[in-house]
Design an enzyme around this catalytic site. Structure first.
Site, PDB file in Angstrom:
ATOM      1  N   GLY A  46       1.056  -1.117  -0.190  1.00  0.00           N
ATOM      2  CA  GLY A  46       0.002  -0.110   0.199  1.00  0.00           C
ATOM      3  C   GLY A  46       0.850   1.030  -0.297  1.00  0.00           C
ATOM      4  O   GLY A  46       2.244   1.253   0.251  1.00  0.00           O
ATOM      5  N   GLN A  51       2.961  10.097   1.143  1.00  0.00           N
ATOM      6  CA  GLN A  51       4.260   8.891   0.685  1.00  0.00           C
ATOM      7  C   GLN A  51       5.523   9.496  -0.041  1.00  0.00           C
ATOM      8  O   GLN A  51       5.826   9.065  -0.171  1.00  0.00           O
ATOM      9  CB  GLN A  51       4.180   7.303   1.131  1.00  0.00           C
ATOM     10  CG  GLN A  51       3.871   7.465   2.590  1.00  0.00           C
ATOM     11  CD  GLN A  51       3.415   5.890   2.243  1.00  0.00           C
ATOM     12  OE1 GLN A  51       2.565   5.690   1.959  1.00  0.00           O
ATOM     13  NE2 GLN A  51       4.452   5.054   2.636  1.00  0.00           N
ATOM     14  N   CYS A  93       6.116  -0.008   7.903  1.00  0.00           N
ATOM     15  CA  CYS A  93       6.606   1.376   6.364  1.00  0.00           C
ATOM     16  C   CYS A  93       7.200   1.318   5.432  1.00  0.00           C
ATOM     17  O   CYS A  93       8.036   1.685   7.022  1.00  0.00           O
ATOM     18  CB  CYS A  93       5.341   2.636   7.678  1.00  0.00           C
ATOM     19  SG  CYS A  93       5.178   3.770   6.508  1.00  0.00           S
ATOM     20  N   LEU A  94       6.931   2.102   4.357  1.00  0.00           N
ATOM     21  CA  LEU A  94       8.273   2.668   3.967  1.00  0.00           C
ATOM     22  C   LEU A  94       8.518   3.187   4.063  1.00  0.00           C
ATOM     23  O   LEU A  94       9.678   3.827   3.744  1.00  0.00           O
ATOM     24  CB  LEU A  94       7.211   2.920   2.099  1.00  0.00           C
ATOM     25  CG  LEU A  94       7.436   0.928   1.675  1.00  0.00           C
ATOM     26  CD1 LEU A  94       6.235   1.136  -0.387  1.00  0.00           C
ATOM     27  CD2 LEU A  94       7.487   0.113   0.838  1.00  0.00           C
ATOM     28  N   HIS A 135      -3.803   1.237   7.483  1.00  0.00           N
ATOM     29  CA  HIS A 135      -2.483   1.932   7.750  1.00  0.00           C
ATOM     30  C   HIS A 135      -2.937   2.941   6.224  1.00  0.00           C
ATOM     31  O   HIS A 135      -1.998   4.214   6.916  1.00  0.00           O
ATOM     32  CB  HIS A 135      -1.637   1.182   7.017  1.00  0.00           C
ATOM     33  CG  HIS A 135      -0.173   1.434   7.129  1.00  0.00           C
ATOM     34  ND1 HIS A 135       0.656   0.947   7.846  1.00  0.00           N
ATOM     35  CD2 HIS A 135      -0.081   1.482   6.671  1.00  0.00           C
ATOM     36  CE1 HIS A 135       1.908   1.198   8.021  1.00  0.00           C
ATOM     37  NE2 HIS A 135       1.997   2.153   6.878  1.00  0.00           N
ATOM     38  N   GLU A 136      -3.161   3.177   5.475  1.00  0.00           N
ATOM     39  CA  GLU A 136      -2.856   3.952   4.445  1.00  0.00           C
ATOM     40  C   GLU A 136      -3.657   5.307   4.427  1.00  0.00           C
ATOM     41  O   GLU A 136      -3.619   6.530   4.416  1.00  0.00           O
ATOM     42  CB  GLU A 136      -3.416   3.436   2.766  1.00  0.00           C
ATOM     43  CG  GLU A 136      -2.653   2.420   2.415  1.00  0.00           C
ATOM     44  CD  GLU A 136      -0.915   2.644   2.835  1.00  0.00           C
ATOM     45  OE1 GLU A 136      -0.737   4.150   2.428  1.00  0.00           O
ATOM     46  OE2 GLU A 136      -0.144   1.554   2.726  1.00  0.00           O
TER      47      GLU A 136
HETATM   48 NI    NI Z   1       2.636   3.431   5.845  1.00  0.00          NI
END
Ligand code: NI
Length: 169
Positions: A46, A51, A93-94, A135-136
């Protein structure tokens, strides 16, 4: 399509509350495509617009296994209408590299969003998909995985990140 740079903690754009999308223009489709390519390239399940440093309420998700056909979901202005159940799973998380955190979230949610055509969609999501959507949605509200950690763990991580970024300069 173009792969975008994923911004990471402590970039302040991750803390911005993203704006609701009003017009459904072609740049929105381009943004969603670029976000999808960025997510697949990471790889991740996601990605929220914050981000990639865009403060619009756009998220892309694909929780299908890597060996299965792609199943991309683009949600615009997503909101949770109902929730059910609860479990606690460790997430990553990225934008928060090398950080894992157990997060309690509802296991089943009813979601309302718009698709890329500007049409309203409503559906129920469960399991990993429900978790990824939540999360997103956190991201577009400026909330991060870090916020689910205790304050000591959070402060230590931020200190480590700042030190690392200083070394890179
Ligand atoms: Ni994330």
């Amino acid at each position: 399509m173009a792969k975008l740079e994923i911004v990471k903690v402590p970039n302040p754009v991750l803390r911005k509350v993203a704006e609701k999308v009003k017009g459904y223009t072609s740049d929105l489709e381009k943004l969603a495509q670029d976000m999808a390519e960025t997510m697949y390239g990471a790889p991740g399940v996601g990605l929220a617009a914050n981000q990639v440093a865009v403060t619009r309420q756009v998220i892309v998700i694909d929780v299908s296994a890597p060996d299965k056909p792609k199943n991309l979901l683009v949600l615009i202005n997503p909101e949770i209408l109902e929730e059910e159940g609860m479990d606690e799973i460790e997430e990553g998380c990225l934008s928060v590299p090398e950080f894992k955190q157990f997060v309690e979230r509802p296991t089943k949610i009813k979601v309302r969003a718009k698709n890329l055509k500007g049409e309203e969609v409503e559906f129920t999501a469960e399991g990993l998909l429900a978790r990824a959507i939540q999360h997103e949605i956190d991201h577009i509200h400026g909330r991060l995985l870090l916020d689910y950690a205790g304050s000591i763990k959070k402060q230590l991580y931020l200190k480590k990140r700042r030190k690392l970024l200083k070394q890179d300069k």
